[in-house]
Each structure stands twice: as C-alpha cells, then as structure tokens.
Design an enzyme around this catalytic site. Structure first.
Site, PDB file in Angstrom:
ATOM      1  N   SER B 152       2.389  -2.688   5.401  1.00 23.89           N
ATOM      2  CA  SER B 152       1.723  -2.416   4.933  1.00 23.89           C
ATOM      3  C   SER B 152       1.443  -0.467   5.314  1.00 23.89           C
ATOM      4  CB  SER B 152       0.091  -2.912   4.549  1.00 23.89           C
ATOM      5  OG  SER B 152      -0.346  -1.979   3.409  1.00 23.89           O
ATOM      6  N   ARG B 222     -14.798  -3.564   1.762  1.00 25.51           N
ATOM      7  CA  ARG B 222     -14.089  -4.801   2.798  1.00 25.51           C
ATOM      8  C   ARG B 222     -13.343  -5.926   1.380  1.00 25.51           C
ATOM      9  NH1 ARG B 222      -9.659  -6.236   5.195  1.00 25.51           N
ATOM     10  NH2 ARG B 222      -8.994  -8.537   5.374  1.00 25.51           N
ATOM     11  N   ASP B 317       2.623  -7.759  -5.843  1.00 26.14           N
ATOM     12  CA  ASP B 317       1.946  -7.158  -5.389  1.00 26.14           C
ATOM     13  C   ASP B 317       1.151  -5.732  -6.169  1.00 26.14           C
ATOM     14  OD1 ASP B 317       1.064  -4.624  -3.477  1.00 26.14           O
ATOM     15  OD2 ASP B 317       2.578  -5.344  -2.564  1.00 26.14           O
ATOM     16  N   HIS B 350       0.009  -8.317  -2.238  1.00 30.46           N
ATOM     17  CA  HIS B 350      -0.243  -7.776  -1.406  1.00 30.46           C
ATOM     18  C   HIS B 350      -0.305  -8.406  -0.058  1.00 30.46           C
ATOM     19  CE1 HIS B 350       0.490  -3.851   1.146  1.00 30.46           C
ATOM     20  NE2 HIS B 350      -0.564  -4.133   1.523  1.00 30.46           N
TER      21      HIS B 350
END
Lengths: 197, 377
Positions: B152, B222, B317, B350
C-alpha cells in the site's frame, strides 16, 4: 525436460540472435526463456496465467507477468520486442486471430510452435473413431485445454488469410526433422513469421 | 511455516542534521524508532527495509518481553523460515517520521517550544520519508539494500527508493500499491480528513493543549477506510445482513453486525492513533506522484530506476486494484527493467496484503530466495 522439448527449444533458439529481446507467451515454468537466456543471452519476459507457474518462473529467475493471453497484451508497447513466442500454446488460446495480431504488434517477428493435428497418428486415431491422445496431445477430450487444434495446412491458410508472412518453418517428430510430407509425418511444427505486406 | 523471531526490542536513532522537506519546511532534528531482526552479513548486503502503510509502525515481527501479546503487524511474513526469512536477511522496520508510535511526529514535543508540534509539524511526503530512511540506513552502515518491501503506502516508499536512490536498492517489492492515487482514492482520503478536520475537538491540530482528542473524527475516518480495505464479498461472508437483535428496531442504534464491527474498529483505532498522523499519512498518499516532475509521464519517471521489481496485487482489492499495479509494471516494461508480476486470487480486498495466503507467500519466498542467492554470491 525431454529431448523432444530440447529439439523444439533448439529450433526456436536457432532463429534468435544473441542478445535479442523476447516475449514468451504462455511461458509455463519459464524453461524456454531460461534456455534462451543461457543459449542466446536474450532478455525478456514471460506471460503466464497459472499461479503455480508464476512461482516456478520466479524460482527459475525468469521475469514473468501474470496475465490472461485472451485478454490481450495491453501492458506491452508496439514493437517492444524482437521476437514474440507462443510455444505449444496456440491451440489453447480462445481468441487466436487477435492474439497473433497482438504478437505482431508488440514484436517485430513471431514464432509459434504447436502440435500438428494432421500428424498421421492423430488421423489414424480419428479414422478409428477416437480423439487422439498422445505425447503432444496428452488430454482426454473432456479435460483438454486445447480448443483450437490445427494442421500445418490450416495454419498456413490462416496466415495467408490474415496477411501473416511465414518466413521459416521447422517440422519435427520425436525431435527429428521431417522433410517429406510434413503435414502427415510431422508431429510438431515451429513457424517464424512477420507481418505480411 | 516458519517460527517467530521471538523477543524483540525497539531502538531509537536521533538525527540532528536538519531535514528539508519537499514542501520547503525544515525539521531541525528528529528521532526514528526502529527494530531489526536477523543478522547483518559481513559485507552488509543482506538488509531488507520494510516500509509501513497508513497505520503501521516499527514493530513488524516478534513480541516484547513485557508484552507477549503485542505481536508485530507482519509477523506472518517476517521471521525465521518465513517468506522474508530472518535466517537469511537483516530486516529493518521503522516508524515513519510523522508517526505516532515513537518516531518524531505531531504529538512529539517540539524542543524549540516545549509543546507538541501539533499543527506546526510539516506536511510530509513519501520522498521525505525515503530521505529520512536513507539517513537511518547510513547510520546502520547499509550502503545498498538487498530489497525494500512495502504494501500500500509502503509500496510507494519502496518505489520511491528505486527512484531517489537507484544505486542503494537491488530489489523492490511493491505489494497492493499504486504509482499514484486516482481521483477516487484521493476522494476517500479527503472524506477521512474532513471527518477529523471538522471534529470540534480538533482545535486546528493543536488539541493536545486542550486535553482532548478528535476521537469522533478519527473514528469516522477509520470506519470509512476500513470499508475500503475489505471486499464486498468478504463483508458479505463475514456479516451478511446479520442483525445483533432478533428483529428491526426501526431506529438509528446499531442493528446490523457490520455496523457494530465498524464502530468497534473505529473505537479501537481512535483510542491509540493520533489524528494528526492520520492526516499526514493520507496527504502523503495523495501527493505521491513520481511523474510530477516528468510532465506526468511515468515512463520517464522510472527511467532512472535500476532495481529488479516484484509487483503483487490482489484480485478483490478495489482500493489499490490490480489495474493500479499494472500502472507500475508498464513503465518498468517500457524501461526494460527486470519485473515480475503476480495477481493473487484472494477474497480479502486490500487487507489481503497483511494476511497469510499460501500462493502470495510462495511468490514472495521464491523471489527473495533468488535475492538471497544474489547477495550471498
């Protein structure tokens, strides 16, 4: 690797000058590229879809891009390679004609090898009423990945139809060169070609 | 396969040479917290740097003597006999500058003012991180990394290493990453930032002095992030339309299990993570574009790379989709760099890059086995 594979590889290597750039489509575990790297110091990449083969290629020190050939070669630029090779994979491609065109887009020359369905043993099998199962065609009719089997004549007709110019041909059986009645006596064919005019 | 590196401890490196950021801001000195696993070989050629993603840190593998349950975030990947094999490699994990796990960041005390940096901490970029990581490498005597590895945002740092220091990295492993974010990805980051920036407890970034933290904003950020790290299928499998109660309550309380899960994740994260660090991380993601100085042309940007590359993506992802990884491969192919690419079939979106997956691990292992032969030859 068997002696027959070696013969196939050697036939391909004989056409490739040292240091050439090569793209090997359906490269399997990378053994052809590895062979060409050792025999001809080529640089290049393999394209493969199978997870297991990706790991083998990496372990073999071969650069490999995981991709479905039937999705095209859009990651590769026009004329990026001296040679694009399709070794023993042609018969398993779904969109065969666009793929051959793609080969000649990203490469200056193309090389294909495939099992000759016109080989007399295959003809005999069909004559006797069965689909051929052999070293070159090891699958049963119900589990074969081969959807586009062809003979030497078929491939050459294809090339004429789509303006692909064959510049060389090798026909072999069990690793030995076949000169006489190739479409009947040859089990494997290797063609070198470029865009026709 | 493989075992744990066992008990580890963090180390601290202090730097008093000013670091000039890409933005022009200057940090007169800073500290980086890091951990190392395995042994550096005699010619110092077997070092691997692990770059962390948005919420990661220096504690990559093993556990602490006084906290046996505090296991490193990539412990499944890093250890003796594991794909990143600490029997073969000297592995370094660090907490990036601007972080909130011990390296100098917005919550650290600014020695010049005696107060937390807060809003005055410079906006940091991937390029700045790599610069600070290079100084840590200097400190550890590592001239050239065998590999720099990251997933990432960590993958972006690994890519940047090959561009900023082509002669200091032999191999780059870019996992579930991208050469630059798309508009959609920046949009997600902006919503997350807005959640924090508009929290009444944010106080322009100087909430430390007010004795509060923008928990609500960070929690929302988040929660949003978490949705994008999972795949639709993974969420459906795990939660479906399952309710916490027997029937609908026709109100706005938590009813579906997914709501409960996201709130739990949000609360957990907001309890330990610093909101300013979150802002910095998302901004670093947005700004990264190696082609910015090359007229947007990634082919030109990657012309200076000399490393070998392993690029990995995961089928489900969608935050850093396989398509984004292909954008990394293309300029490498254009520049005739050695590159291999694996697209891992995984259901976990992901987050897959953090999870144990036999094929994914086999690919990393096979690649690093080659690297190991190369550096010990």
């Amino acid at each position: 690797m068997s002696a027959t594979d070696r013969a196939d590889f050697a036939a391909i290597a004989a056409w490739i000058p040292r240091g050439a750039s090569v793209l090997d489509l359906g490269c399997g575990d990378g053994s052809l590229l590895r062979y060409l790297k050792e025999a001809r110091a080529v640089r290049g990449y393999g394209v493969e879809i199978s997870d297991l083969d990706i790991v083998s290629c990496i372990a073999n020190g071969v650069n490999v891009i995981q991709n479905d050939l039937d999705a095209g070669l859009s990651d590769f630029e026009n004329g990026a390679f001296d040679f694009v090779i399709l070794s023993q994979t042609l018969q398993a491609t779904r969109h065969t004609e666009p793929l051959i065109q793609e080969m000649l887009r990203v490469g200056r020359e193309g090389i294909v090898s495939f099992p000759n369905f016109g080989y007399w043993r295959s003809r005999l099998d069909v004559l006797l009423g069965n689909m051929p199962v052999s070293r070159e065609l090891p699958y049963q009719w119900y589990d074969t990945p081969n959807v586009h089997l062809c003979t030497l004549n078929d491939f050459e007709n294809f090339c004429r139809t789509y303006c692909v110019s064959v510049t060389a041909r090798r026909v072999m059986t069990g690793g030995r060169e076949v000169g006489w009645l190739p479409n009947l006596l040859g089990s494997t064919a290797v063609y070198r070609f470029q865009r026709g005019v | 396969m493989g075992t744990s590196v066992g008990i580890v401890s963090a180390q601290r490196a202090s730097f008093d040479t000013p670091l000039v950021f890409r933005s022009g801001a200057v940090l007169s000195g800073y500290q980086l917290l890091y951990e190392t696993y395995g042994a550096l070989n005699a010619d110092k050629s077997n070092a691997i740097l692990i770059c962390h993603a948005l919420s990661g840190h220096h504690h990559v593998a093993g556990f602490y003597a006084d906290e046996p349950k505090n296991i490193g975030w990539w412990d499944n990947m890093v250890g003796p006999g594991k794909p990143i094999d600490t029997d073969k490699f000297f592995v370094i994990g660090l907490n990036n500058l601007g972080g909130c796990h011990g390296s100098t960041g917005p919550s650290s005390i600014n020695p010049e003012t005696g107060k937390p940096y807060g809003a005055s901490f410079p906006v940091i970029t991937v390029e700045d991180w790599v610069e600070s990581q290079a100084r840590l490498a200097d400190r550890l005597g590592i001239g050239c990394f065998a590999a720099v590895v990251g997933g990432s945002l960590g993958g972006m740092q690994a890519l940047q290493w090959s561009l900023a220091y082509p002669d200091r990295v032999r191999h780059v492993l870019s996992i579930a990453s991208a050469p630059r974010l798309t508009a959609q990805n920046i949009a997600f980051n902006d919503v997350a930032r807005n959640a924090i920036l508009t929290d009444p407890d944010f106080h322009g970034g100087d909430y430390y002095q007010h004795g509060v933290v923008p928990t609500r904003g960070l929690r929302l950020a988040r929660m949003l992030g978490h949705i994008t790290y999972l795949s639709d299928d993974a969420m459906a499998d795990k939660f479906g339309r399952e309710l916490r109660t027997e029937q609908y309550n026709y109100g706005y309380e938590v009813e579906f299990q997914i709501e409960s899960y996201l709130r739990y994740q949000g609360d957990k994260f907001a309890a330990y993570f610093d909101a300013n660090t979150y802002l910095l991380m998302t901004k670093a993601l947005d700004y990264f574009d190696p082609a910015q100085d090359c007229g947007g042309d990634l082919n030109r940007a990657f012309a200076r790379a000399k490393a070998g590359f392993l690029v990995i993506s995961f089928t489900t992802d969608w935050r850093f989709s396989p398509q984004r990884s292909r954008e990394i491969i293309r300029p490498l192919l254009h520049n005739k760099r050695p590159v291999s690419y694996a697209e891992i079939t995984s259901t976990h979106g992901h987050d897959s890059f953090l999870m144990e997956h036999p094929h994914y691990f086999d690919v990393v292992r096979a690649y690093l086995d080659r690297v190991s032969c190369e550096v010990s030859a």
